[in-house]
Design a protein around this motif. Sequence first.
Motif, PDB file in Angstrom:
ATOM      1  N   THR A 146      20.498  55.334   4.555  1.00  0.00           N
ATOM      2  CA  THR A 146      20.399  53.874   4.644  1.00  0.00           C
ATOM      3  C   THR A 146      19.503  53.381   5.773  1.00  0.00           C
ATOM      4  OG1 THR A 146      22.301  53.686   6.120  1.00  0.00           O
ATOM      5  CG2 THR A 146      22.738  53.701   3.740  1.00  0.00           C
ATOM      6  N   GLY A 147      19.200  54.235   6.730  1.00  0.00           N
ATOM      7  CA  GLY A 147      18.429  53.803   7.885  1.00  0.00           C
ATOM      8  C   GLY A 147      19.243  53.092   8.939  1.00  0.00           C
ATOM      9  N   GLU A 148      20.553  52.942   8.706  1.00  0.00           N
ATOM     10  CA  GLU A 148      21.417  52.264   9.678  1.00  0.00           C
ATOM     11  C   GLU A 148      21.794  53.216  10.815  1.00  0.00           C
ATOM     12  OE1 GLU A 148      22.425  49.021   9.618  1.00  0.00           O
ATOM     13  OE2 GLU A 148      20.935  48.871   8.020  1.00  0.00           O
ATOM     14  N   PRO A 149      22.057  52.669  12.013  1.00  0.00           N
ATOM     15  CA  PRO A 149      22.542  53.518  13.109  1.00  0.00           C
ATOM     16  C   PRO A 149      23.825  54.241  12.695  1.00  0.00           C
ATOM     17  CG  PRO A 149      21.877  51.378  13.945  1.00  0.00           C
ATOM     18  CD  PRO A 149      21.844  51.271  12.446  1.00  0.00           C
ATOM     19  N   LEU A 175      17.251  60.803  15.732  1.00  0.00           N
ATOM     20  CA  LEU A 175      18.379  60.973  16.652  1.00  0.00           C
ATOM     21  C   LEU A 175      19.332  59.790  16.622  1.00  0.00           C
ATOM     22  CD1 LEU A 175      16.319  63.116  17.700  1.00  0.00           C
ATOM     23  CD2 LEU A 175      17.191  62.673  19.989  1.00  0.00           C
ATOM     24  N   VAL A 176      19.126  58.866  15.686  1.00  0.00           N
ATOM     25  CA  VAL A 176      19.833  57.590  15.731  1.00  0.00           C
ATOM     26  C   VAL A 176      20.360  57.149  14.370  1.00  0.00           C
ATOM     27  CG1 VAL A 176      19.509  55.110  16.139  1.00  0.00           C
ATOM     28  CG2 VAL A 176      18.531  56.773  17.738  1.00  0.00           C
ATOM     29  N   ARG A 177      19.627  57.380  13.283  1.00  0.00           N
ATOM     30  CA  ARG A 177      19.873  56.663  12.025  1.00  0.00           C
ATOM     31  C   ARG A 177      20.319  57.579  10.885  1.00  0.00           C
ATOM     32  NH1 ARG A 177      18.526  51.601  12.551  1.00  0.00           N
ATOM     33  NH2 ARG A 177      17.283  51.036  14.383  1.00  0.00           N
ATOM     34  N   ARG A 178      21.062  56.981   9.970  1.00  0.00           N
ATOM     35  CA  ARG A 178      21.401  57.676   8.733  1.00  0.00           C
ATOM     36  C   ARG A 178      20.142  57.815   7.887  1.00  0.00           C
ATOM     37  NH1 ARG A 178      26.912  57.620   8.448  1.00  0.00           N
ATOM     38  NH2 ARG A 178      27.957  55.954   9.611  1.00  0.00           N
ATOM     39  N   ARG A 179      19.964  58.954   7.295  1.00  0.00           N
ATOM     40  CA  ARG A 179      18.791  59.146   6.454  1.00  0.00           C
ATOM     41  C   ARG A 179      18.901  58.338   5.175  1.00  0.00           C
ATOM     42  NH1 ARG A 179      16.278  65.025   4.666  1.00  0.00           N
ATOM     43  NH2 ARG A 179      14.289  64.220   3.884  1.00  0.00           N
TER      44      ARG A 179
END
Length: 309
Positions: free
Chosen positions: A210-213, A204-208
């Motif tokens: 890069t893992g960044e918000p 619900l928070v991060r880009r798949r």
Amino acid sequence: MDLTAWLRDSDPALRWQVERDLVGEPPEVWQATRARVATEGFGARLLALQDPDGQWAGGAFFPADGAKSEGQPWTATTWSLNLLRDWGLDPGVLAGTVEKLAANSRWEYDNLPYWGGEVDCCINAWTLMNGLWLGADIQAIADWFVEHRLPDGGWNCEWVEGSTRSSFHSTINSLRALLAWDTSTGQTSAARRAGEIYLLERHLVRRRSTGEPVGPWLDDFRYPFRWSYSVLYAADYFREACLHDGAAPDPRMAEAIDRIRAARRPDGTWLTVGRHPGDVWFEVDVPAGEPSKWVTFHATRVLAWWDAG
């Protein structure tokens, strides 16, 4: 501060929800408060602004006379119906509105008929929800969402411009529409489940990738929610979806829940970042930086559900 008393000291549009979902009052209590939405406060004020032809501000999505201030105007028909529905207005109060909008209201995009929807995922989502609420025939819009889901599982209002990546904003609004549809039909659709997985895989928070918000707006807690994504808006959806499906909270929501919990002040309230800019008929919440009863209600309800689960 007595948080419950503070929340109950509010407009009937909010008070009945506090009584039902936080206090646990018997139905005869909160239903009586809900009935007052049509005759008192925010609900009565907005009802009084409906045009004789069934619209608000003379337009489907935008007012006929344009915006008077910077930002999206929030006074036209769709936005007004969204609020009345969210406030729990008895749809019988708007008897005849479906027929009036069918006869008199056209989308600004290609002059399409109101209850047929258009090409924007979010607009179609609100039209589906409002149509279900008022009793319009919106089967075609429900089918449209199945047909326009993107390969990664979600939706994007920019699909018409060629976008093939889903948007958090478009997906959460599309999911709300499909949940309303599933509630009316008593099912759990595959399209809705795929859209939920799209968000849950990203916590619900991060880009798949890069893992960044995904954006600075994740913690923009405000009411009305309008179109924009936040972890509170998303968690509020998943609470309702899990209750409908008889499912436990998904552990992949934990980071979003932590962000909501971290924003709670020592007195149990949450601050609002302020409403979206643009024309409104009247204010329904406090200015930016002040404790919001609407935000506090939604956040408190989400955390109570999560902690119980």
